[in-house]
Design an enzyme around this catalytic site. Structure first.
Site, short mmCIF file in Angstrom:
data_model
loop_
_atom_site.label_atom_id
_atom_site.label_comp_id
_atom_site.label_asym_id
_atom_site.label_seq_id
_atom_site.Cartn_x
_atom_site.Cartn_y
_atom_site.Cartn_z
CE1 TYR A 292 2.23 -5.19 -2.11
CE2 TYR A 292 3.16 -6.75 -3.68
CZ TYR A 292 2.12 -6.35 -2.86
OH TYR A 292 0.97 -7.11 -2.79
CB ALA B 266 11.77 -5.97 0.62
P1 NAP Z 1 -6.53 -2.51 -2.69
O1 NAP Z 1 -7.65 -2.67 -3.64
O2 NAP Z 1 -5.54 -1.43 -2.91
O3 NAP Z 1 -7.11 -2.44 -1.18
C1 NAP Z 1 -6.26 -2.29 -0.09
C2 NAP Z 1 -7.02 -1.62 1.02
O4 NAP Z 1 -6.12 -1.42 2.15
C3 NAP Z 1 -7.52 -0.25 0.61
O5 NAP Z 1 -8.82 -0.03 1.04
C4 NAP Z 1 -6.53 0.66 1.30
O6 NAP Z 1 -7.04 1.98 1.56
C5 NAP Z 1 -6.29 -0.08 2.59
N1 NAP Z 1 -5.14 0.46 3.30
C6 NAP Z 1 -4.01 1.00 2.79
N2 NAP Z 1 -3.22 1.46 3.76
C7 NAP Z 1 -3.87 1.24 4.92
C8 NAP Z 1 -3.58 1.52 6.27
N3 NAP Z 1 -2.45 2.17 6.64
N4 NAP Z 1 -4.45 1.15 7.23
C9 NAP Z 1 -5.61 0.53 6.90
N5 NAP Z 1 -5.96 0.25 5.62
C10 NAP Z 1 -5.09 0.60 4.65
O7 NAP Z 1 -5.68 -3.87 -2.64
P2 NAP Z 1 -6.08 -5.39 -2.86
O8 NAP Z 1 -5.65 -5.78 -4.20
O9 NAP Z 1 -7.44 -5.65 -2.42
O10 NAP Z 1 -5.02 -6.05 -1.84
C11 NAP Z 1 -5.35 -6.52 -0.56
C12 NAP Z 1 -4.13 -7.23 0.00
O11 NAP Z 1 -3.73 -8.29 -0.89
C13 NAP Z 1 -2.90 -6.32 0.14
O12 NAP Z 1 -2.18 -6.67 1.30
C14 NAP Z 1 -2.09 -6.64 -1.08
O13 NAP Z 1 -0.73 -6.38 -0.91
C15 NAP Z 1 -2.37 -8.13 -1.24
N6 NAP Z 1 -2.13 -8.63 -2.58
C16 NAP Z 1 -2.84 -8.15 -3.65
C17 NAP Z 1 -2.59 -8.67 -4.92
C18 NAP Z 1 -3.34 -8.22 -6.15
O14 NAP Z 1 -2.93 -8.60 -7.26
N7 NAP Z 1 -4.39 -7.44 -6.02
C19 NAP Z 1 -1.60 -9.66 -5.09
C20 NAP Z 1 -0.91 -10.11 -3.99
C21 NAP Z 1 -1.19 -9.59 -2.73
P3 NAP Z 1 -6.59 3.20 0.52
O15 NAP Z 1 -7.10 2.82 -0.78
O16 NAP Z 1 -7.23 4.42 1.10
O17 NAP Z 1 -5.09 3.24 0.57
#
Ligand code: NAP
Length: 255
Positions: free
Chosen positions: A158, A160
């Site tokens: 993740y 990387a």
């Molecule tokens: P989340 O609750 O897991 O939501 C991510 C969304 O992206 C989910 O609806 C997921 O669908 C969707 N997704 C996954 N694979 C996909 C694909 N191939 N095509 C289209 N959609 C896809 O995550 P979040 O916490 O809101 O995170 C949002 C962003 O912020 C991500 O890029 C994450 O890496 C980044 N981020 C989050 C945090 C944190 O602490 N929450 C910290 C740093 C960065 P499914 O559930 O069906 O897979």
């Protein structure tokens, strides 16, 4: 709220829940019409996001899109361009995290992280830029992660892949700047979403308290905490800022 994004159209990936949904509603509150996309499995939640955008008095557009599928990306971006009149703001938010120590990680898991988190960002930018470049304007905001700067045990692939998001952001900014397109990334710390909770082990409450204590503000993030920084990068306010990565982490990390 402001009307700083009035008349603009945003496209947000992974917008059915978590940070993506908060951004969809947040950008609508600041005046934007919003196209939201996510996986087929998330269609009900995605449609709920659309209703919340409409409740803000803005237009919502909903499409199923897996950001690892180049043909689907081309089709969906073309459809959104046609129905909205043009995407002004792309927010690459879709991402995955499967916690696993590097020595236990499978090759398939390595590829999944890079396919969604890095290649997905590259392919979405590549497609949307085809439309933004002739218009000589556009904003792209890529959601990277503090993990991409530092990394934590069990988050090797993740981390990387999120470092790659910051690199892609810089190079897209250099390559698209001459056409007036601005590209930046955001590095959230721990935001309390389904993914955010994956940062914690068995003693989730204890770990949540521990990580909150590591921030200057003594709390972990809410998805709404990411909205303001994205609005800044999506708006005229950041007209001379490009290729940058902004930490949104409550003061957990300073580089
Ligand atoms: P989340 O609750 O897991 O939501 C991510 C969304 O992206 C989910 O609806 C997921 O669908 C969707 N997704 C996954 N694979 C996909 C694909 N191939 N095509 C289209 N959609 C896809 O995550 P979040 O916490 O809101 O995170 C949002 C962003 O912020 C991500 O890029 C994450 O890496 C980044 N981020 C989050 C945090 C944190 O602490 N929450 C910290 C740093 C960065 P499914 O559930 O069906 O897979």
């Amino acid at each position: 709220m402001t009307t700083i994004l009035q008349g603009k159209t945003a496209l947000i990936t992974g917008a059915s829940r978590g940070i993506g949904r908060a951004l969809a509603i947040g950008l609508a509150r600041h005046g934007a019409n919003v196209a939201v996309v996510d996986l087929t499995s998330q269609i009900a939640a995605l449609e709920q996001t659309a209703r919340l955008i409409e409740a803000e008095g803005r237009q919502a557009y909903t499409h199923v899109l897996d950001v690892t599928e180049p043909t689907a990306i081309a089709d969906v971006v073309r459809a959104i361009e046609t129905e909205t009149g043009g995407v002004d703001i792309l927010v690459n938010n879709a991402g995955i995290l499967t916690p696993r120590r590097l020595e236990e990680l499978s090759e398939a898991e390595w590829h999944q992280h890079f396919d969604v988190n890095a290649k997905g960002v590259w392919m979405m930018c590549r497609e949307v830029l085809k439309y933004m470049r002739p218009r000589k304007q556009g904003r792209i905001v890529n959601i990277a992660s503090l993990a991409g700067r530092q990394g934590d045990p069990t988050q090797g692939a993740y981390a990387a892949s999120k470092s790659a998001v910051m690199s892609l952001t810089r190079v897209f900014a250099m390559e698209a700047g001459s056409d007036g397109i601005i590209v930046n990334s955001i590095c959230p710390g721990i935001i309390l979403t389904d993914m955010g909770y994956k940062n914690f082990g068995e003693d989730a409450l204890g770990e949540e308290r521990h990580w909150a204590e590591m921030t200057a503000l003594k709390r972990l993030g809410d998805p709404d905490d990411v909205v303001g920084p994205v609005v800044f990068f999506a708006s005229e306010l950041s007209g001379y800022v490009t290729g940058q990565a902004l930490n949104v982490c409550g003061g957990m990390y300073y580089h």
